[in-house]
Design an enzyme around this catalytic site. Sequence first.
Site, short mmCIF file in Angstrom:
data_model
loop_
_atom_site.label_atom_id
_atom_site.label_comp_id
_atom_site.label_asym_id
_atom_site.label_seq_id
_atom_site.Cartn_x
_atom_site.Cartn_y
_atom_site.Cartn_z
N HIS A 67 66.80 16.97 56.63
CA HIS A 67 66.98 15.40 56.09
C HIS A 67 65.78 15.32 55.08
CE1 HIS A 67 69.61 13.85 58.98
NE2 HIS A 67 69.25 14.68 59.93
N LYS A 137 56.94 45.98 58.70
CA LYS A 137 57.85 47.20 58.63
C LYS A 137 59.08 47.34 58.12
CE LYS A 137 56.30 48.88 63.17
NZ LYS A 137 56.49 49.70 64.46
#
Length: 151
Positions: A67, A137
């Site tokens: 919103h 990673k």
Amino acid sequence: MDVFPFNNFQLGAKSTIEDFATINNGVGDVLIGEGSMIGIGSVVIGPVEIGNNVMLAQNIVVSGLNHGYEDVTIPPSLQKEIRKQIIISDNVWIGANSVITAGITIGRHSVIGAGSVVTKNIPDYCVAVGNPAKIIKRYSAETGTWESVKN
């Protein structure tokens, strides 16, 4: 299930939506591929596209809805809705209690650690954790291993 007839809802073959999960396509399509699982207590609010063989653990929020808040003379609940497509690609695993924010794309075979808040796109073959989520990673096709990333 808050599934409305004026937007699309698709649930692929062999996909599961576990108990106490909420799926809402009221503000945008919700498309779930084949062999995917939406875990207990999770919330998915469109527009969202979830690929094949995706695992959403428990209590995850995936919401393409926000919103406005900019006009301080109007409560945020009465301001414009902002919708941004979320794409969760094939073979993704999202750990429990994570939040995926509007407009995010998570690449193929990526993993989001439990409790993470994803506010930026995550490329293919990455592990991301934290609030905000950071890549720790990446999979190396050259070595065939998951290698640590220095932040």
